[in-house]
Write an enzyme that holds these catalytic residues in place. Structure first.
Site, PDB file in Angstrom:
ATOM      1  N   GLU A 161      48.807  38.178  39.177  1.00 45.47           N
ATOM      2  CA  GLU A 161      48.812  39.649  39.139  1.00 45.47           C
ATOM      3  C   GLU A 161      49.469  40.225  40.398  1.00 45.47           C
ATOM      4  OE1 GLU A 161      44.753  40.865  38.381  1.00 45.47           O
ATOM      5  OE2 GLU A 161      45.037  40.598  36.239  1.00 45.47           O
ATOM      6  N   GLU A 314      44.816  36.686  30.244  1.00 46.05           N
ATOM      7  CA  GLU A 314      43.411  36.948  30.587  1.00 46.05           C
ATOM      8  C   GLU A 314      42.875  38.087  29.749  1.00 46.05           C
ATOM      9  OE1 GLU A 314      42.523  37.846  34.642  1.00 46.05           O
ATOM     10  OE2 GLU A 314      43.986  36.432  35.408  1.00 46.05           O
TER      11      GLU A 314
HETATM   12  C1  GLA Z   1      42.000  39.730  37.100  1.00 47.13           C
HETATM   13  C2  GLA Z   1      42.210  38.425  37.838  1.00 47.13           C
HETATM   14  C3  GLA Z   1      41.158  37.403  37.543  1.00 47.13           C
HETATM   15  C4  GLA Z   1      39.786  38.015  37.476  1.00 47.13           C
HETATM   16  C5  GLA Z   1      39.788  39.122  36.466  1.00 47.13           C
HETATM   17  C6  GLA Z   1      38.433  39.765  36.268  1.00 47.13           C
HETATM   18  O1  GLA Z   1      42.610  39.794  35.895  1.00 47.13           O
HETATM   19  O2  GLA Z   1      43.471  37.876  37.604  1.00 47.13           O
HETATM   20  O3  GLA Z   1      41.213  36.416  38.534  1.00 47.13           O
HETATM   21  O4  GLA Z   1      39.435  38.507  38.724  1.00 47.13           O
HETATM   22  O5  GLA Z   1      40.675  40.122  36.904  1.00 47.13           O
HETATM   23  O6  GLA Z   1      38.451  40.712  35.242  1.00 47.13           O
END
Ligand code: GLA
Length: 667
Positions: A161, A314
């Site tokens: 991210e 995710e």
């Molecule tokens: C982000 C991060 C993950 C985790 C999620 C929790 O997407 O990439 O590592 O922290 O948030 O929702």
């Protein structure tokens, strides 16, 4: 590069199973070996065949600078491979260990006010810090040396991210270099930024600093260029490491996880640098509007991926832990969320995370295996979902494109949300969603992406080749580049319908006002002249299409028609008689302009009329039902508790409450 082969499908086909990949972020470094053994069995039971390993494992892999401990990862990869599970191996560079900050305090980011962001959480790195960049390269080289070509590794996941920024001196230097490249000399920069205003005239690039705390509003061109720089600098962080991977393994699939409509990275500029587009998306089960947002965001990913399969990297199986009140998803909501993404082209359905953390800041974030273990409804539902997805017929189908294109230019969004604007009521993302709503509720797929997808195809003569689109929508094109007008005009003359939302064509790429009422040519194309914007103190009435009356709220523009016809005009207040909605016929097509914020019912009527001009029917589906087409298949998701009736493949079909139906419907 860029690769337009459907890499994910290719990978899936090689594996020989039918459905999408199914998986999760897997953080074995948080658990002892005996738990790993149980993990593998639980993965097997849930049909998991894709895991992202190592995202936050830097300190475990390199406990001291230059001392590496990889044996545990050897074991994990070997175990996963023995179960036929493909690994998306992360370069753990999103979160440096504390030692980097201890040795190199300048690797830590600084906020606008100069505050240092310390370790103790995650992501404490400064993208422009030489020490951070060097440490990131070193751990990457070690991992690539060891694992390139490893049979378990199907994909590389660079960072996580990307969205960090700093306002320190390293950043200032890198920003100046970026500006030098962009403008060549300081006069050009002064001109572009309009630095005669408020005496910001810069003698030299050395006078430039990143936006920092200031007494009052910051120059918007400086803000926008800094935002562009931040996106490019993050992309450079990614590319530098991607090159190391590709240098050793030219066939490797390299990606990083996007975050949908994300303000700190212009994915329109990133999309051709990832071999597979990947996204993280967290719906809010407490908010029914979350479905529309998810659907539009997935459409964006599909469009950025140029209609190839993409990865939902995710999502949460239950609750997140970062909203003020974290309502968990029911098993049905989780199932419908996953199928939605799959129907929109995601051929890897993955979660954060496999096993719920026992400690640390995310201990209360859900996972596929909750704290209570496998003897839970949560895990059993995951097993069911894994089994069901494994039999999906959708994965063999190209995600496909639509006849409708929504323009979403990141730079226009960023420019349109700065301070010093006419109103905060006009939010580009909210406008995207408002204009998308009639399509969503009718089960009509749209493409959404940067305008470069329309203009970059333009031939040197200036003539754009025919687009695959019948309808182009600009919900809020605040920042307008002239080349877009040229492409749009050709599109309309050839028979396209163009719909433009309010406050469009306001500024150029340097956030300088388009002068003369023509909106940089866009309003001229629409056949109107704009005198000024007019935020409203209270809603006002308008009447138009079929004499129906409607309310316009918060914002209108003072317009007059030139070559367009008014289809709806204001009927009260100081602007009574002014056009609100206009239509201009041009060549074989037409341009519509909506000069205010309409209530949703009225907007629905206008958009239906525009779509009808392209032969697109926007008759709404039953409430709570979502319909998505993928290739020859159509999938109906019923989010309501009651069963609903929908027409699929020429027949009326009953979809049970909180359930879905998939039917073949050859086009
Ligand atoms: C982000 C991060 C993950 C985790 C999620 C929790 O997407 O990439 O590592 O922290 O948030 O929702």
């Amino acid at each position: 590069m860029p690769r337009y082969r459907d890499e994910l499908s290719h990978l899936r086909d090689r594996r020989g199973t039918r459905g999408p990949f199914f998986g999760a972020d897997y953080n074995p470094e948080q658990w002892p070996r005996d738990v790993h053994a149980e993990d593998l069995d639980l993965m097997d039971r849930a049909h998991i065949d894709f895991v992202t390993v190592g995202v936050f494992s830097w300190a475990r892999l390199e406990p001291e600078p230059g001392r590496f401990d990889l044996e545990w990862l050897d074991l994990v990869l070997g175990d996963l491979h023995s179960r036929g599970i493909s690994v998306d191996l992360a370069l753990p560079v999103a979160s440096p260990p504390p030692w980097l900050g201890v040795l190199h305090p300048d690797s830590l980011p600084r906020t606008r006010s100069g505050t240092t962001l310390w370790w103790g959480s995650r992501n404490q790195f400064n993208p422009s810090s030489p020490a951070y960049r060097e440490a990131a390269r070193r751990i990457t080289e070690v991992l690539v040396d060891r694992y390139a070509g490893h049979p378990a590794v199907a994909m590389w996941h660079v960072g996580n991210e990307y969205g960090q920024l700093s306002h320190d001196e390293h950043t200032a230097r890198a920003f100046r270099t970026w500006l030098r490249r962009r403008y060549g000399d300081i006069d050009a920069l002064n001109q572009a930024w309009g630095t005669t205003v408020w005496s910001l005239w810069l003698r030299d690039f050395e006078d430039v600093i990143p936006p920092r705390d200031t007494p009052y509003l910051v120059n918007p061109a400086l803000e926008l260029d800094f935002a562009r720089f931040v996106s490019d600098e993050l992309l450079d962080c990614y590319l530098e490491l991607a090159r190391i991977i590709r240098g050793t393994d030219p066939d490797a699939l390299v990606t990083t996880n996007f975050m949908g409509f994300f303000p700190l990275a212009d994915y329109g500029g990133w999309m051709d640098h990832v071999d597979v587009v990947a996204d993280d998306h967290y719906t809010d089960p407490a908010d029914p509007a979350t479905r529309l947002t998810a659907s539009l965001t997935h459409s964006y990913l599909r469009t950025l991926g140029r209609a190839r399969s993409w990865v939902l990297m995710e999502q949460a199986a239950g609750a997140v832990n970062w909203r003020p009140h974290n309502v968990p998803k029911t098993a049905a909501q989780n199932r419908l969320d996953s199928w939605r993404a799959h129907a929109h082209g995601a051929d890897a359905i993955s979660y954060f995370q496999f096993r719920q953390a026992a400690s640390g800041p995310e201990a209360f974030h859900s996972a596929l295996v909750p704290h209570a273990g496998a003897d839970t409804a949560r895990y059993r539902a995951v097993v069911e979902l894994g089994r069901e997805l494994a039999t999906s017929s959708l994965a063999g189908q190209a995600p496909g494109s639509s006849r409708v294109f929504f323009v979403h230019d990141w730079e226009s969004w960023r420019a349109g949300t700065g301070r010093g604007r006419v109103t905060d009521a006009l939010d580009p993302i909210a406008q995207n969603e408002a204009y998308y709503a009639p399509f969503f509720h009718a089960g009509q797929k749209v493409d959404i992406g940067p305008s470069t997808l329309l203009t970059d195809q333009a031939e040197p003569s200036g003539t754009a080749p025919e687009t695959p689109y019948d309808l182009v929508v600009l919900p809020h094109q605040f920042l307008l580049r002239p080349e877009l007008v040229t492409a749009l005009e050709q599109f309309v003359r050839r028979g396209g319908q163009l719909l433009i939302g309010p406050h469009s064509g306001v500024v150029d790429q340097h956030v300088r006002a388009h002068l003369g009422g023509t909106g940089g040519g866009l309003l001229e194309l629409a056949g109107i002249f704009r005198e000024e914007p007019w935020p409203l103190a209270a809603p006002v009435a308008a009447a138009g299409i079929d004499d129906a009356s409607m309310q316009v709220h918060s914002f209108v523009e003072v317009l007059r028609t030139t070559t367009a016809q008014a289809r709806c005009s204001l009927t009260e207040g100081p602007l009574a008689g002014r056009p609100l909605i206009t239509r201009r016929e041009l060549g074989e097509g037409a341009v519509w302009y909506v000069g205010g914020l309409l209530e949703q019912g009225a907007l629905q009527a206008v958009i239906s009329a525009v779509a009808a001009g392209s032969g697109i029917d926007l008759a709404p589906l039953p409430d709570e039902v979502e319909l998505i087409r993928r290739g020859d298949w159509v999938i109906a998701l019923n989010h309501g508790r009651e069963s609903a009736r929908v027409r699929l493949g020429g027949r009326d079909i009953e979809v049970a409450g909180e359930d879905l139906v998939i039917r073949r419907e050859p086009r």
